[in-house]
Design a protein around this motif. Structure first.
Motif, PDB file in Angstrom:
ATOM      1  N   TRP A 232       1.396  -0.707   1.811  1.00 13.29           N
ATOM      2  CA  TRP A 232       0.344  -1.377   1.793  1.00 13.29           C
ATOM      3  C   TRP A 232      -0.889  -0.548   2.165  1.00 13.29           C
ATOM      4  O   TRP A 232      -2.075  -0.677   1.566  1.00 13.29           O
ATOM      5  N   ARG A 233      -0.765   0.108   3.266  1.00  6.37           N
ATOM      6  CA  ARG A 233      -2.357   0.887   3.928  1.00  6.37           C
ATOM      7  C   ARG A 233      -2.589   2.000   3.121  1.00  6.37           C
ATOM      8  O   ARG A 233      -3.696   2.459   3.370  1.00  6.37           O
ATOM      9  N   ASP A 234      -1.595   2.374   2.216  1.00  2.00           N
ATOM     10  CA  ASP A 234      -1.882   3.734   1.386  1.00  2.00           C
ATOM     11  C   ASP A 234      -2.128   3.131   0.110  1.00  2.00           C
ATOM     12  O   ASP A 234      -1.276   2.869  -0.567  1.00  2.00           O
ATOM     13  N   GLN A 235      -3.709   3.238  -0.385  1.00  2.91           N
ATOM     14  CA  GLN A 235      -3.886   2.692  -1.610  1.00  2.91           C
ATOM     15  C   GLN A 235      -3.208   3.340  -2.851  1.00  2.91           C
ATOM     16  O   GLN A 235      -3.071   2.746  -3.792  1.00  2.91           O
ATOM     17  N   ARG A 236      -2.624   4.498  -2.770  1.00  2.32           N
ATOM     18  CA  ARG A 236      -2.110   5.277  -3.845  1.00  2.32           C
ATOM     19  C   ARG A 236      -0.691   4.287  -3.915  1.00  2.32           C
ATOM     20  O   ARG A 236       0.012   4.669  -5.128  1.00  2.32           O
ATOM     21  N   PHE A 237      -0.178   3.606  -3.138  1.00  3.51           N
ATOM     22  CA  PHE A 237       1.056   3.264  -3.419  1.00  3.51           C
ATOM     23  C   PHE A 237       1.114   1.610  -3.150  1.00  3.51           C
ATOM     24  O   PHE A 237       2.015   0.847  -3.153  1.00  3.51           O
ATOM     25  N   ARG A 238       0.116   1.057  -2.976  1.00  4.23           N
ATOM     26  CA  ARG A 238      -0.172  -0.495  -2.548  1.00  4.23           C
ATOM     27  C   ARG A 238       0.621  -1.309  -3.877  1.00  4.23           C
ATOM     28  O   ARG A 238       1.209  -2.215  -3.445  1.00  4.23           O
ATOM     29  N   ALA A 239       0.324  -0.510  -4.946  1.00  6.47           N
ATOM     30  CA  ALA A 239       0.665  -1.656  -6.261  1.00  6.47           C
ATOM     31  C   ALA A 239       2.320  -1.775  -5.915  1.00  6.47           C
ATOM     32  O   ALA A 239       2.843  -2.537  -6.720  1.00  6.47           O
ATOM     33  N   THR A 240       3.068  -0.876  -5.332  1.00  7.41           N
ATOM     34  CA  THR A 240       4.461  -0.949  -5.062  1.00  7.41           C
ATOM     35  C   THR A 240       4.771  -2.548  -4.869  1.00  7.41           C
ATOM     36  O   THR A 240       5.880  -3.240  -5.111  1.00  7.41           O
ATOM     37  N   LEU A 241       3.745  -3.238  -3.993  1.00  5.27           N
ATOM     38  CA  LEU A 241       4.007  -4.582  -3.351  1.00  5.27           C
ATOM     39  C   LEU A 241       3.935  -5.523  -4.318  1.00  5.27           C
ATOM     40  O   LEU A 241       4.358  -6.760  -3.972  1.00  5.27           O
ATOM     41  N   GLN A 242       3.313  -5.322  -5.533  1.00  8.39           N
ATOM     42  CA  GLN A 242       2.967  -6.473  -6.437  1.00  8.39           C
ATOM     43  C   GLN A 242       4.283  -6.815  -6.988  1.00  8.39           C
ATOM     44  O   GLN A 242       4.317  -8.021  -7.354  1.00  8.39           O
ATOM     45  N   CYS A 243       5.479  -6.329  -6.831  1.00  6.61           N
ATOM     46  CA  CYS A 243       6.568  -6.560  -7.428  1.00  6.61           C
ATOM     47  C   CYS A 243       7.133  -8.032  -7.166  1.00  6.61           C
ATOM     48  O   CYS A 243       6.964  -8.422  -5.887  1.00  6.61           O
ATOM     49  N   ILE A 244       7.716  -8.719  -8.174  1.00  8.32           N
ATOM     50  CA  ILE A 244       8.081 -10.168  -8.037  1.00  8.32           C
ATOM     51  C   ILE A 244       9.592 -10.224  -8.411  1.00  8.32           C
ATOM     52  O   ILE A 244      10.389 -11.307  -8.354  1.00  8.32           O
ATOM     53  N   ARG A 245      10.073  -8.771  -8.241  1.00  4.67           N
ATOM     54  CA  ARG A 245      11.715  -8.933  -8.266  1.00  4.67           C
ATOM     55  C   ARG A 245      12.399  -9.431  -9.539  1.00  4.67           C
ATOM     56  O   ARG A 245      13.065 -10.158  -9.296  1.00  4.67           O
ATOM     57  N   CYS A 246      11.782  -9.060 -10.621  1.00  5.16           N
ATOM     58  CA  CYS A 246      12.432  -9.717 -11.928  1.00  5.16           C
ATOM     59  C   CYS A 246      13.601  -8.812 -12.301  1.00  5.16           C
ATOM     60  O   CYS A 246      14.511  -9.415 -12.992  1.00  5.16           O
TER      61      CYS A 246
END
Lengths: 253, 476
Positions: free
Chosen positions: B305-319
């Motif tokens: 989360w704190r690293d903008q380059r990787f934050r999108a990782t947490l968008q996942c809804i586990r489909c």
């Protein structure tokens, strides 16, 4: 119909060293369309191999060396789809922190055209000389397909050629297993993907398959040579040249 | 891969090689993934409509992550006001300790559990068993795996690597008094009968949560089997555990995400159950748990989360759509990865959970074909993130940033040298021309063995003349 009189050819490192005939054929096809082709001789590589492996700084160094090579406002035609995607989408990212180079990279990206895309909008049916029936499959690089929609341009282009029957192998959109250094870091997985791709191509009943991506062709042909078959992949420019009335084709007759 | 030999991410290469050599496994994964791919495609017939929905879902998730600390606080306030007890767990062992405390206060010897990947992440079953607590999986796939001592190979279809015959054997061996059958309906009936007993007796029900709604303090649970509903309504105590990234701001953000989730995951327009739990049993209500807990797990998520380059990782809804469409996952299966989350999403999540050293072979196990990014319903640029992780594993961290866990761990002098030399060669035109002139002249000296390349292909050999030479000749 578009009316560019000049284009640059950015041939890419793979074409230059491993598949020069594809580059020559691309030049011939472009010239047959009435376009003058400039080949800046200092060009080397788009930087993709290092970029996708995680060495963005090294990729940036190589990409930066290409930025000044295309001074005229002509289209930059790329005969290898994934390299075209690199220029179009990833060069601007590489130079995001360097305003001057970013402007250059964005200008180049806007002029970058994948080979099929360029030819498709300019080819007239009257230019086709050879209409011998042939059953063909089209393999598109998966990055090029997703970044530049090259499969659509490729299909449109082939549809303009009388006599060509385009077949659709199983899992047509799936990756051939190349993926740059992936093929070296995970050779077994890569080989499994390649073998499945070749099985599907062979099962489709095509006499030949064409592609506008030289990385995929090196991979697929490299594996096909280990199989007891005469099936080979051909660069779409080479196939096109064989169907058009080009200078080289006339000389061969 | 059942029993004691638990797969590990460090052994990805060995595990994937073994999986590739198993034709039955490969055939079954291929057909299962093709089935899911087709079902999903049928749910999104209109590309334009899909793109609009996906961009809405992406914005909702980006928005929630942009406000994550604030939303988590609001969620906690609203949950507390409703009587839900909120617990924060930084590590898996913190989370397990919270489970043990709750179990101890209720004198519980057993738990029934709905499907939850976060509970896999903390290895809840094993930890509870080590303290004499029997934590029973009630999702049919997970139950089969638990009986067999195996692990999930897919986040939505956990037992996709098990055949009908496997299940038949496992049930006959492990469920006392069950008759041997290979009839799927009969097998499911046998499993369900065994599970009913457990639901009736267990004092604690455990579930995950697909979404947490900050404005209403609701836990949202998406499922098909009804076991989730039983876990959240029959036992006296319900404990939900999920990652801190699952929060969304408003209830109206739920329908688009739910639609994207079910269509992308199983190709269903709706699931059989959509449970929205908003607090424990209220006065006058006849059922529902008397106590509800929510455990919010970090376990490396803050790093992403704190690293903008990787934050999108947490968008996942586990489909799981990325794994269904992944040519690598399709061939090596989920267990090869040795992580809780396999496939493309696993390759971008696991480095934050486990560090870049243990997971060094996961981000490289992709041809970057882009299928995962294309089908991701919340627009995670997975190939881009894989490339960034490759870089982070191989280069020294920049001094101005807080490094990722084990950043630079896969750095090798040889690899760095190769790319430095490559960059030198390809950034100097004259040097490159000299090189290509010699490479074409000395092509017969090209080695016949070229590492991984020649494993399945003939060696790469330069052409007799480079394109630039051929063009120069032609112009003459």
């Amino acid at each position: 119909m578009e009316t560019d009189t000049h284009v640059y050819l950015f041939a890419t490192c793979v074409v230059d060293l491993f598949s020069p005939q594809s580059g020559l054929d691309a030049v011939e096809v472009l010239e047959a369309l009435g376009v003058t082709v400039a080949f800046p001789r200092d060009q080397t590589c788009c930087g993709q191999p290092a970029y996708t492996t995680g060495f963005a700084d090294d990729a940036r160094r190589v990409a930066a060396a290409q930025l000044d090579l295309f001074p005229q406002p002509w289209p930059i035609v790329v005969p290898s789809g994934s390299c075209g995607g690199m220029l179009r989408h990833h060069w601007p990212r590489l130079f995001a922190d360097d305003p001057q180079r970013l402007a250059q990279a964005e200008a180049l990206a806007a002029r970058t055209v994948e080979f099929c895309d360029f030819v498709d909008t300019r080819l007239a049916a009257s230019q086709v000389a050879d209409t011998t029936p042939v059953r063909l499959a089209l393999h598109t690089s998966c990055t090029a397909r997703r970044e530049l929609a090259t499969h659509l341009a490729g299909r449109r282009l082939l549809a303009k050629l009388p006599g060509v029957e385009l077949l659709e192998p199983e899992h047509e959109a799936e990756c051939c297993g190349f993926g740059g250094t992936f093929a070296i870091k995970h050779p077994e997985i890569s080989a499994a993907m390649t073998e499945d791709k070749l099985d599907a191509l062979q099962a489709s009943g095509c006499a030949q398959f064409v592609s506008a991506d030289c990385g995929c062709l090196l991979n697929l042909n490299g594996a096909l040579e280990r199989r007891p078959t005469t099936l080979r992949g051909l660069h779409i420019a080479s196939f096109l040249r064989s169907r058009l009335a080009t200078r080289g084709a006339e000389q061969r007759r | 891969m059942s029993g004691d030999r638990q797969p590990r991410p460090q052994d990805f290469k060995v595990q994937s090689r073994a999986a590739l050599a198993d034709p039955a496994l490969r055939a079954s994964f291929r057909s299962a993934m093709d089935f899911l791919v087709d079902k999903r495609a049928a749910q999104f017939p209109d590309i334009g409509a899909y793109e609009r929905l996906r961009s809405l879902g992406t914005r909702i998730r980006e928005h929630a992550l942009a406000k994550l600390p604030e939303l988590l606080e609001r969620l906690e306030q609203n949950l507390t006001a409703l009587g839900v007890q909120v617990h924060w767990a930084e590590t898996p062992s913190d989370a397990n300790r919270i489970f043990l405390d709750i179990a101890a206060r209720h004198g519980a010897q057993a738990m029934v559990k709905g499907k939850s990947m976060v509970s896999e992440e903390i290895e809840l079953n094993r930890e509870m068993a080590a303290h004499g607590i029997d934590c029973v999986e009630t999702d049919m796939g997970e139950y089969i795996l638990q009986l067999d001592g195996d692990r999930p190979s897919h986040i939505i279809m956990p037992a996709i690597h098990k055949t009908k015959a496997d299940v038949s054997r496992i049930f006959a061996e492990k469920i006392p008094g069950s008759a041997h059958t290979e009839d799927v309906d009969e097998l499911i009936a046998i499993g369900r009968r065994a599970l009913r007993e457990r639901f009736r007796d267990a004092p604690i029900g455990v579930t995950g949560a697909n979404f947490l709604v900050a404005e209403t303090g609701s836990l949202v649970l998406v499922e098909n089997e009804g076991n989730g509903r039983l876990c959240t309504s029959v036992p006296e105590v319900h404990v939900a555990i999920t990652g801190i990234e699952k929060v969304i701001e408003r209830l109206e953000h739920l329908p688009p995400l739910y639609t994207l989730l079910t269509r992308s995951a199983t190709g269903q327009a709706v699931t059989t159950y959509l449970n929205i739990v908003t607090g424990p049993r209220r006065a006058g209500e006849k059922d529902g748990p008397r106590e509800v807990h929510l455990i919010l797990l970090d376990n490396g998520r803050t790093q992403a989360w704190r690293d903008q380059r990787f934050r999108a990782t947490l968008q996942c809804i586990r489909c799981g759509a990325c794994m269904n469409h992944c040519p690598v996952y399709t061939r090596v299966g989920g267990l090869s990865y040795g992580t809780t989350y396999p496939g493309p999403i696993g390759a971008i999540v696991s480095p934050h959970l486990l560090g870049l050293d243990a997971t060094r072979d996961l981000p490289t196990a992709s041809s970057l074909c882009g299928a995962c990014g294309e089908v991701c319903p919340v627009g995670i640029p997975i190939p881009e993130l894989l490339m960034r992780l490759r870089g982070a594993a191989r280069r020294r961290p920049a001094p101005e940033r807080k490094p990722l866990r084990d950043e630079g761990a896969a750095r090798s002098r040889a690899e760095t040298l190769v790319w430095t030399a490559w960059a030198l060669l390809y950034s100097r035109a004259r040097l490159y021309r000299w090189f290509s002139w010699w490479a074409t002249r000395l092509r017969r000296l090209t080695p016949a063995w070229q590492g991984g390349w020649t494993r399945g292909r003939v060696p790469l050999r330069p052409a007799p003349r480079s394109l630039r030479e051929l063009l120069a000749q032609r112009r003459r």
